[in-house]
Design a protein around this motif. Structure first.
Motif, PDB file in Angstrom:
ATOM      1  N   ARG A 132       3.746   4.914  10.521  1.00 55.49           N
ATOM      2  CA  ARG A 132       2.654   4.632   9.358  1.00 55.49           C
ATOM      3  C   ARG A 132       3.235   3.928   8.447  1.00 55.49           C
ATOM      4  O   ARG A 132       2.547   3.077   7.738  1.00 55.49           O
ATOM      5  CB  ARG A 132       2.116   5.959   9.130  1.00 55.49           C
ATOM      6  N   ASP A 134       6.162   2.425   7.576  1.00 53.29           N
ATOM      7  CA  ASP A 134       6.910   1.305   7.672  1.00 53.29           C
ATOM      8  C   ASP A 134       6.399  -0.189   7.512  1.00 53.29           C
ATOM      9  O   ASP A 134       6.895  -0.831   6.505  1.00 53.29           O
ATOM     10  CB  ASP A 134       7.809   1.299   9.013  1.00 53.29           C
ATOM     11  N   PRO A 135       5.091  -0.474   7.731  1.00 54.40           N
ATOM     12  CA  PRO A 135       4.511  -1.561   7.732  1.00 54.40           C
ATOM     13  C   PRO A 135       4.377  -2.082   6.164  1.00 54.40           C
ATOM     14  O   PRO A 135       4.212  -3.116   5.791  1.00 54.40           O
ATOM     15  CB  PRO A 135       3.252  -1.830   8.368  1.00 54.40           C
ATOM     16  N   ALA A 136       4.187  -0.580   5.525  1.00 54.48           N
ATOM     17  CA  ALA A 136       3.625  -0.694   3.878  1.00 54.48           C
ATOM     18  C   ALA A 136       5.023  -0.785   3.187  1.00 54.48           C
ATOM     19  O   ALA A 136       5.043  -0.427   1.816  1.00 54.48           O
ATOM     20  CB  ALA A 136       2.767   0.472   3.746  1.00 54.48           C
ATOM     21  N   LEU A 137       6.522  -0.612   3.921  1.00 56.79           N
ATOM     22  CA  LEU A 137       7.373  -0.285   3.174  1.00 56.79           C
ATOM     23  C   LEU A 137       7.740  -1.352   1.793  1.00 56.79           C
ATOM     24  O   LEU A 137       7.794  -0.978   0.776  1.00 56.79           O
ATOM     25  CB  LEU A 137       8.869  -0.271   3.847  1.00 56.79           C
ATOM     26  N   GLY A 138       7.359  -2.529   1.973  1.00 53.67           N
ATOM     27  CA  GLY A 138       7.607  -3.508   1.081  1.00 53.67           C
ATOM     28  C   GLY A 138       6.742  -3.474  -0.203  1.00 53.67           C
ATOM     29  O   GLY A 138       7.129  -3.595  -1.254  1.00 53.67           O
ATOM     30  N   PHE A 139       5.706  -2.791  -0.148  1.00 54.63           N
ATOM     31  CA  PHE A 139       4.714  -2.588  -1.072  1.00 54.63           C
ATOM     32  C   PHE A 139       5.243  -1.660  -1.967  1.00 54.63           C
ATOM     33  O   PHE A 139       5.433  -1.566  -3.183  1.00 54.63           O
ATOM     34  CB  PHE A 139       3.581  -2.013  -0.550  1.00 54.63           C
ATOM     35  N   ARG A 284       6.543   8.155   2.445  1.00 62.06           N
ATOM     36  CA  ARG A 284       5.419   8.858   2.260  1.00 62.06           C
ATOM     37  C   ARG A 284       4.978   8.168   0.950  1.00 62.06           C
ATOM     38  O   ARG A 284       3.696   7.744   1.009  1.00 62.06           O
ATOM     39  CB  ARG A 284       5.537  10.236   2.029  1.00 62.06           C
ATOM     40  N   LEU A 287       3.354   4.817   2.317  1.00 64.88           N
ATOM     41  CA  LEU A 287       2.129   5.050   2.947  1.00 64.88           C
ATOM     42  C   LEU A 287       0.988   5.101   1.913  1.00 64.88           C
ATOM     43  O   LEU A 287       0.023   4.412   1.731  1.00 64.88           O
ATOM     44  CB  LEU A 287       2.426   6.526   3.519  1.00 64.88           C
ATOM     45  N   GLN A 288       1.328   5.593   0.633  1.00 68.72           N
ATOM     46  CA  GLN A 288       0.442   5.930  -0.428  1.00 68.72           C
ATOM     47  C   GLN A 288      -0.076   4.396  -1.158  1.00 68.72           C
ATOM     48  O   GLN A 288      -1.214   4.320  -1.291  1.00 68.72           O
ATOM     49  CB  GLN A 288       0.948   6.832  -1.524  1.00 68.72           C
ATOM     50  N   GLY A 290       0.574   1.661   0.295  1.00 67.33           N
ATOM     51  CA  GLY A 290      -0.302   0.984   1.419  1.00 67.33           C
ATOM     52  C   GLY A 290      -1.660   1.102   1.386  1.00 67.33           C
ATOM     53  O   GLY A 290      -2.464   0.183   1.408  1.00 67.33           O
TER      54      GLY A 290
ATOM     55  N   LEU B 291      -4.445   1.583   6.969  1.00 63.67           N
ATOM     56  CA  LEU B 291      -2.909   0.791   6.771  1.00 63.67           C
ATOM     57  C   LEU B 291      -3.069  -0.657   7.266  1.00 63.67           C
ATOM     58  O   LEU B 291      -2.419  -1.694   6.808  1.00 63.67           O
ATOM     59  CB  LEU B 291      -1.973   1.765   7.281  1.00 63.67           C
ATOM     60  N   TYR B 307       1.664  -9.423   3.429  1.00 61.45           N
ATOM     61  CA  TYR B 307       2.777  -8.544   4.465  1.00 61.45           C
ATOM     62  C   TYR B 307       3.337  -9.809   5.146  1.00 61.45           C
ATOM     63  O   TYR B 307       4.408  -9.599   5.543  1.00 61.45           O
ATOM     64  CB  TYR B 307       1.515  -8.071   5.655  1.00 61.45           C
ATOM     65  N   PHE B 310       6.506 -10.226   3.298  1.00 59.21           N
ATOM     66  CA  PHE B 310       7.307  -8.943   3.476  1.00 59.21           C
ATOM     67  C   PHE B 310       8.063  -8.951   4.864  1.00 59.21           C
ATOM     68  O   PHE B 310       9.339  -8.737   4.910  1.00 59.21           O
ATOM     69  CB  PHE B 310       6.424  -7.727   3.269  1.00 59.21           C
TER      70      PHE B 310
END
Lengths: 460, 460
Positions: A132, A134-139, A284, A287-288, A290, B291, B307, B310
């Motif tokens: 969940r 990981d895709p948002a990790l950059g953010f 975590r 995730l938030q 993202g 997400l 994205y 990223f």
């Protein structure tokens, strides 16, 4: 499909004995008879866990472990090293190589299976979070104020008595690379608040405190309190008490160690738990971030169209008939873009958003739902309140020109506003309210702009 | 800040006895001496859990419980009903009223605290999920294919022997409103795959199966396997075995019941667990959708700018020097919008996105990073591959006019493409690559559009 475990041993009999044990516990077993074969198998078809013999002819288990942990494709697979005799040095080397545990032959079945369950459970939790987050990790990395990386780890020791605790602390202090503190059981439970930045990352807990098993119960207790539920725990058990060790793992302890322990070993195990904890905290947080981005208009920071409409629906469901909706559209906005360029246009949108927000209360909804169009929804609202609020919003934008800077002269900007009120007995939907507000907005535009118009259809 | 528990009892001594027990376990205790006071206190300052006496002068505990569960502000607070004598009817009525458990006085301390820990843990998990998933809930509901609501619950029974299992099933079949099946322990562990829609929602497990405690161990085992980790579990224990009941709760059982059980009571408890499980499944699904929306361009369904950049960074970090980047810009796109309107323009963007995607492989990156601008990144790419791919993309768009429908004549659309290749020894960043591709794109535009230009700077 069941859990799949790769058993690596150069002696066929050992592999078969292990396979029988694991199959009885409903695991599927893959086998490899040397280090090279293990690396190939782990890459080709990554198992959920690896049981790895230390002494093999072609390559030591330590070497295999190091290679597995260095390869991103296999780094996340838990590894248990298994050896006939565990001298201190090879044990430390194994843990340093990234092994999650180190068991000696003959392997005690109860301990082995409890450890396998515990590692698989941790892996599944991590995998779900990673999937969940990981895709948002950059953010998250881009998000300001996110600096968990730099903070030193906080380790709390909960020992039976003050003397033992001081011994533990002395043993760990210079070894673990974090802040080590001694904590009475009660303080662990009651002194940290929700999202408390001071809450420990890792608890080291003796199984028996003032009472037998009090440490085991504390484990469950910590997991039921908001501030400590994501903390890692290392349980210290009396030497050889493998039965309670298995229970501790099943109760959610992340690692176990028998007393008297080697301080170096405890330090390495704590560091490993700190690493897992940080990775999870990071995911975590991302995730938030993202999720917040999914509901936010990136230009103005207001809610986006999608979320604005969703929230309006929710407000209608909750508040029933007392919702007031307005659509606000910047007049002649295209001219701003055409005359001064898009970057000035973006600035104006931002400044308008800020002025609108300043006029609204916490429970009011404000979203940017189109290029230069905003949605406002007011709960518990009547005709007079709606007209008054709309007029305030209009004036807040029109009364003072916008200072853009960069050589651009102050810009005068106006808004047209259309209002619709949810009727008392109609089956009003978000869409029908917006349609009526839109019609009213059209009226405001047609009558010369910079004004407020109320929809004349179903009144409140 | 510690967990806060509201103790409701009209007898002061009872409240004080309870307060002492709870304070020793590090909970903060609020008190209310009647039903009315309890409802006010629960609303004014919602506690984490409520212990509620059944017989009170002003209002029965059942009535209070029903009111708490009917109010959205207090519905999520776990409630344990406490009574001097529990006749079957009031017990059923209490559970039907939404109480999470029903304890008789004198309350066994170990059981009480284990139950409190278990309920608080479940509440924290639910709260965390809700906090994250809730804002995105609208997306999940809108998401196609999401129909967990309509599926009947799946309940699996794991009993010591086939005879007992059949008895359980017969007792439950018509009562529980779901599909009840008998499952051998091994099948529970090995017959369901990841994300398996057939995996049970609720397991009912006897504490002792072929071996003593085998059911307790199975609990931990189910939580370590992907298909069953989110399932709810109800543990059936031999009558009066409150010690193991406490352990079962600490091991993660969601509910417990003593054998011989009242089928009606088990059915009610299973239904409650089904409800919690569904709510959690729903929130997890909405989290996922939310997400995905954060990384998706809503018009074309491609990755969005955020994205895309990223992912490009990540590809560079992984692949090092062999990444090829292209920027693709639709030529004279403004004319499409000006001549045919924005909705036709949007259709063209969509169709272009589809043709581009059809030309690319799974590992290639495609994102819409501006109004009419796309980013493509190819891993393991050299000069020839990049030129070849860019030419294919250009041709895929230019070779055939776009059929828009709705009376609009087929539109001929062309692309200009700029390529940049990551140099062999430069410290290439995503931004520097994009800047070079942008310069090359500018060249393609300047030389007449509908063509591919390769950046002449650092070659691969």
């Amino acid at each position: 499909m069941t859990g799949r475990i790769l058993v690596v041993d150069d002696v066929a009999t050992n592999r078969i004995v292990m396979k029988v044990k694991l199959a009885a516990a409903c695991y599927a077993v893959d086998q490899a008879d040397c280090g090279t074969a293990a690396l190939i198998a782990a890459r080709a078809n990554p198992p959920d866990l690896i049981l790895l013999d230390v002494v093999m002819p072609d390559m030591s288990g330590l070497e295999v472990c190091r290679k597995l942990k260095a390869d991103p494709e296999t780094a996340d697979i838990p590894v248990i090293l298994i050896t006939a005799l565990a001298d201190r040095e090879s044990k430390m080397a194994g843990l340093e190589a990234g092994a999650d545990d180190f068991l000696t032959k003959p392997v005690d079945e109860v301990t082995l299976l409890a450890r396998v369950r515990s590692l698989l459970r941790a892996r599944e939790t991590a995998r779900e979070l990673k999937h969940r987050g990981d895709p948002a990790l950059g953010f998250a990395e881009a998000a300001a104020g996110f600096s968990a990386k730099e903070k030193p780890g906080r380790i709390a020791l909960i020992a039976p008595g003050p003397k033992g605790a001081v011994l533990w602390k002395t043993a760990l202090d210079d070894r673990v690379g974090g802040e080590v503190s001694i904590l009475p059981r009660d303080a662990a439970l009651s002194s940290f608040g929700v999202d408390d930045a001071d809450a420990p990352d890792v608890f080291v807990i003796a199984a028996d405190l003032s009472h037998r098993n009090e440490g085991l119960r504390l484990l469950s207790d910590l997991r039921s309190r908001p501030a400590t539920r994501h903390a890692a725990t290392v349980m210290i058990l009396p030497g050889g008490d493998s039965e309670r060790a298995a229970i501790a793992l099943d109760l959610g302890a992340h690692d176990i160690l028998y007393d008297p322990f080697d301080p170096q070993e405890l330090a390495i195990r704590i560091r490993a738990q700190l690493g897992h904890k940080r990775q999870a905290d990071r995911l975590r947080a991302s995730l938030q971030v993202g999720l917040e981005m999914a509901v936010t208009d990136s230009l103005t920071g207001l809610h986006n169209r999608r979320y604005g409409l969703f929230e309006l629906d929710r407000m209608l469901a909750r508040q029933g008939q007392r919702v007031g909706v307005m659509l606000l559209d910047i007049d002649h906005f295209k001219q701003v873009n055409d005359t001064h360029g898009h970057s000035v246009g973006d600035k104006v949108l931002n400044l308008v958003a800020r002025r609108l927000r300043a006029q609204l209360r916490g429970g009011d909804l404000l979203a940017r739902i189109g290029g230069e169009e905003f949605l406002v929804a007011l709960p518990e609202c009547d005709r007079a309140t709606a007209l008054d609020c709309a007029e305030r919003l209009r004036a807040a934008v029109a009364d003072q020109p916008f200072a853009i800077g960069g050589g651009v002269p102050p810009l005068s900007v106006t808004l047209s506003v259309g209002i619709a009120l949810a009727g008392t007995d109609t089956d009003e939907t978000a869409q029908s309210l917006i349609d009526r507000a839109d019609a009213a907005l059209y009226g405001a535009k047609a009558h010369g702009r910079d004004q407020v118009t109320l929809s004349t259809l179903p009144a409140a």
